[in-house]
Design a protein around this motif. Structure first.
Motif, mmCIF file in Angstrom:
data_model
loop_
_atom_site.group_PDB
_atom_site.id
_atom_site.type_symbol
_atom_site.label_atom_id
_atom_site.label_comp_id
_atom_site.label_asym_id
_atom_site.label_seq_id
_atom_site.Cartn_x
_atom_site.Cartn_y
_atom_site.Cartn_z
ATOM 1 N N CYS A 187 0.848 -1.184 0.000
ATOM 2 C CA CYS A 187 0.000 0.000 0.000
ATOM 3 C C CYS A 187 0.887 1.239 0.000
ATOM 4 O O CYS A 187 1.920 1.269 0.661
ATOM 5 C CB CYS A 187 -0.890 0.041 1.236
ATOM 6 S SG CYS A 187 -1.724 -1.501 1.617
ATOM 7 N N LEU A 189 0.587 5.107 1.035
ATOM 8 C CA LEU A 189 -0.345 5.821 1.897
ATOM 9 C C LEU A 189 0.194 7.197 2.289
ATOM 10 O O LEU A 189 1.404 7.445 2.232
ATOM 11 C CB LEU A 189 -0.593 5.016 3.179
ATOM 12 C CG LEU A 189 -1.006 3.553 2.986
ATOM 13 C CD1 LEU A 189 -0.724 2.764 4.255
ATOM 14 C CD2 LEU A 189 -2.469 3.465 2.609
ATOM 15 N N GLN A 248 -0.495 -3.136 7.129
ATOM 16 C CA GLN A 248 -1.509 -2.083 7.162
ATOM 17 C C GLN A 248 -2.683 -2.457 8.067
ATOM 18 O O GLN A 248 -3.305 -1.587 8.687
ATOM 19 C CB GLN A 248 -2.017 -1.791 5.756
ATOM 20 C CG GLN A 248 -2.989 -0.612 5.701
ATOM 21 C CD GLN A 248 -3.756 -0.534 4.400
ATOM 22 O OE1 GLN A 248 -3.747 -1.480 3.611
ATOM 23 N NE2 GLN A 248 -4.424 0.584 4.151
ATOM 24 N N SER A 253 -7.725 2.139 10.044
ATOM 25 C CA SER A 253 -7.910 2.424 8.613
ATOM 26 C C SER A 253 -8.330 3.857 8.358
ATOM 27 O O SER A 253 -8.042 4.419 7.292
ATOM 28 C CB SER A 253 -8.942 1.464 8.012
ATOM 29 O OG SER A 253 -10.195 1.596 8.686
ATOM 30 N N THR A 258 -5.408 6.909 1.341
ATOM 31 C CA THR A 258 -4.979 6.220 0.127
ATOM 32 C C THR A 258 -5.851 6.685 -1.025
ATOM 33 O O THR A 258 -6.735 7.522 -0.848
ATOM 34 C CB THR A 258 -5.057 4.690 0.309
ATOM 35 O OG1 THR A 258 -4.499 4.051 -0.835
ATOM 36 C CG2 THR A 258 -6.496 4.233 0.511
ATOM 37 N N SER A 260 -8.716 6.651 -3.982
ATOM 38 C CA SER A 260 -10.127 6.271 -3.897
ATOM 39 C C SER A 260 -10.349 4.817 -4.296
ATOM 40 O O SER A 260 -11.297 4.172 -3.845
ATOM 41 C CB SER A 260 -10.974 7.191 -4.787
ATOM 42 O OG SER A 260 -10.521 7.132 -6.135
ATOM 43 N N ARG A 262 -8.202 2.438 -3.604
ATOM 44 C CA ARG A 262 -7.476 1.605 -2.638
ATOM 45 C C ARG A 262 -6.587 0.581 -3.357
ATOM 46 O O ARG A 262 -6.543 -0.600 -3.008
ATOM 47 C CB ARG A 262 -8.444 0.905 -1.684
ATOM 48 C CG ARG A 262 -9.245 1.882 -0.840
ATOM 49 C CD ARG A 262 -10.077 1.167 0.207
ATOM 50 N NE ARG A 262 -10.773 2.132 1.051
ATOM 51 C CZ ARG A 262 -10.262 2.715 2.125
ATOM 52 N NH1 ARG A 262 -9.028 2.420 2.481
ATOM 53 N NH2 ARG A 262 -10.954 3.574 2.837
ATOM 54 N N GLU A 263 -5.881 1.067 -4.354
ATOM 55 C CA GLU A 263 -5.069 0.198 -5.202
ATOM 56 C C GLU A 263 -3.931 -0.445 -4.415
ATOM 57 O O GLU A 263 -3.303 0.182 -3.566
ATOM 58 C CB GLU A 263 -4.483 1.032 -6.353
ATOM 59 C CG GLU A 263 -3.875 0.212 -7.454
ATOM 60 C CD GLU A 263 -3.620 1.067 -8.686
ATOM 61 O OE1 GLU A 263 -3.568 0.508 -9.787
ATOM 62 O OE2 GLU A 263 -3.471 2.298 -8.551
#
Length: 330
Positions: A187, A189, A248, A253, A258, A260, A262-263
């Protein structure tokens, strides 16, 4: 587009895993108490081999010399590509492949070694301070170049090859380095500065107390079914974190920002042996084929190896592209 030469003069260093205890106090200060020091550019990346730290000269003063710390000889300057005169914001960066042809490839052709540090917000290109004249000469045709001085952006006069400046010798064909792809999903972030205290305890746990290899990893020796990798940067007030998806889950959360979609991202790790700092074209040989295929990527250089993050759904295509590059380079 504009190219900005930022004010930061950056040192790049490695801290051995077994020596991290010696640096815990200054690292906590740099991570969580930036108001207590004058550091404006700080990045810490954990890999199986070591911890890579990139930080400006004010931050460097916080770190005591020791047998556990290895410092690259050069001082590095930081470049940032700015679109439409806008500085980095909270929006997600476009990725290194967007500047592959305009910045990375031309510098490689002129024998300029670069390091890359992609964050959630932007992509930073680090070049040796002594290479700045070549950088300006090489990129002046493509960009309006500005040098930041005391918070102001001052236009840099364009230099050409007939004005007392000798063109760099063409770079030799770069070594084609092997690539590996661990199975971790990552991720990318951002964290709002005012919420950093809320995750400080968890960050300390992950960075300083998380399970690690039982002994110092020999560079390039770890089984890359999965990889230990965590990157934190605090640069001019913007916080960016790269962590694997399992890590993560340990964080609230609602405090991690991140995209939109959430890749999730997969890693391509470059180098079978430590890469060093003198070879040119390492970033270009990865970024160029990805740019040609219109595949976005983040890119993080460390003291021993380079790491590209590509969209999870595109990893098979990326591996195929890079394997063809490797076969073509033999």
């Amino acid at each position: 587009m504009d190219l900005h030469i930022l004010e930061h003069r950056v040192r790049v260093l490695s801290v051995a895993r077994r020596g991290l205890w010696l640096y815990t106090h200054p690292l906590v200060k740099l991570l969580f108490l930036p108001q207590r020091c004058s550091c404006k550019f700080f990045s810490l990346t954990e890999t199986p081999e070591d911890y890579t730290i990139m930080l400006d000269e004010e931050g460097f003063k916080e770190l005591p010399p020791s047998e556990f710390m290895q410092v690259a000889d050069s001082t590095w300057l930081v470049l940032s590509v700015v679109s439409n005169g806008r500085a980095p914001s909270g929006c997600q960066a476009t990725g290194v492949t967007k500047i592959a042809k305009s910045v990375i490839a031309p510098l490689a052709e002129h024998n300029v070694s670069v390091l890359m540090l992609s964050t959630y917000q932007t992509d930073f290109i680090l070049v040796r301070e002594k290479d700045l004249p070549v950088v300006i000469h090489t990129l002046a045709g493509e960009f309006d170049i500005y040098q930041e001085e005391n918070g102001e952006s001052v236009p840099v006069e364009r230099r050409d090859g007939t004005n007392g400046f000798l063109k760099a010798k063409p770079a030799a064909s770069p070594t084609v380095h092997p690539v590996q792809s661990p199975r971790n999903r990552f991720c990318v972030l951002a964290v709002a500065p005012d919420t950093l205290p809320a995750i400080a305890t968890m960050l300390i746990d992950v960075l300083f107390y998380s399970p690690s290899p039982p002994k110092e990893a020999v560079p390039g020796s770890q089984d890359l079914d999965t990889i230990t990798f965590f990157a934190f940067s605090l640069i001019e007030g913007y916080i960016s974190i790269v962590m694997d998806a399992e890590t993560q889950k340990r964080f609230p959360s609602d405090l991690l920002l991140t995209s939109s979609t959430r890749e999730l991202w997969r890693m391509v790790r470059i180098g079978g042996q430590p890469l060093g700092f003198d070879e040119c074209g390492i970033v270009a040989q990865i970024a160029a084929p990805l740019a040609d295929a219109d595949i976005s990527a983040y890119y993080i250089s460390t003291f021993n190896f380079d790491h590209a993050l590509v969209p999870e759904e595109g990893i098979s295509e990326v591996i195929e592209l890079l394997q063809k590059r490797q076969e073509g380079g033999r």
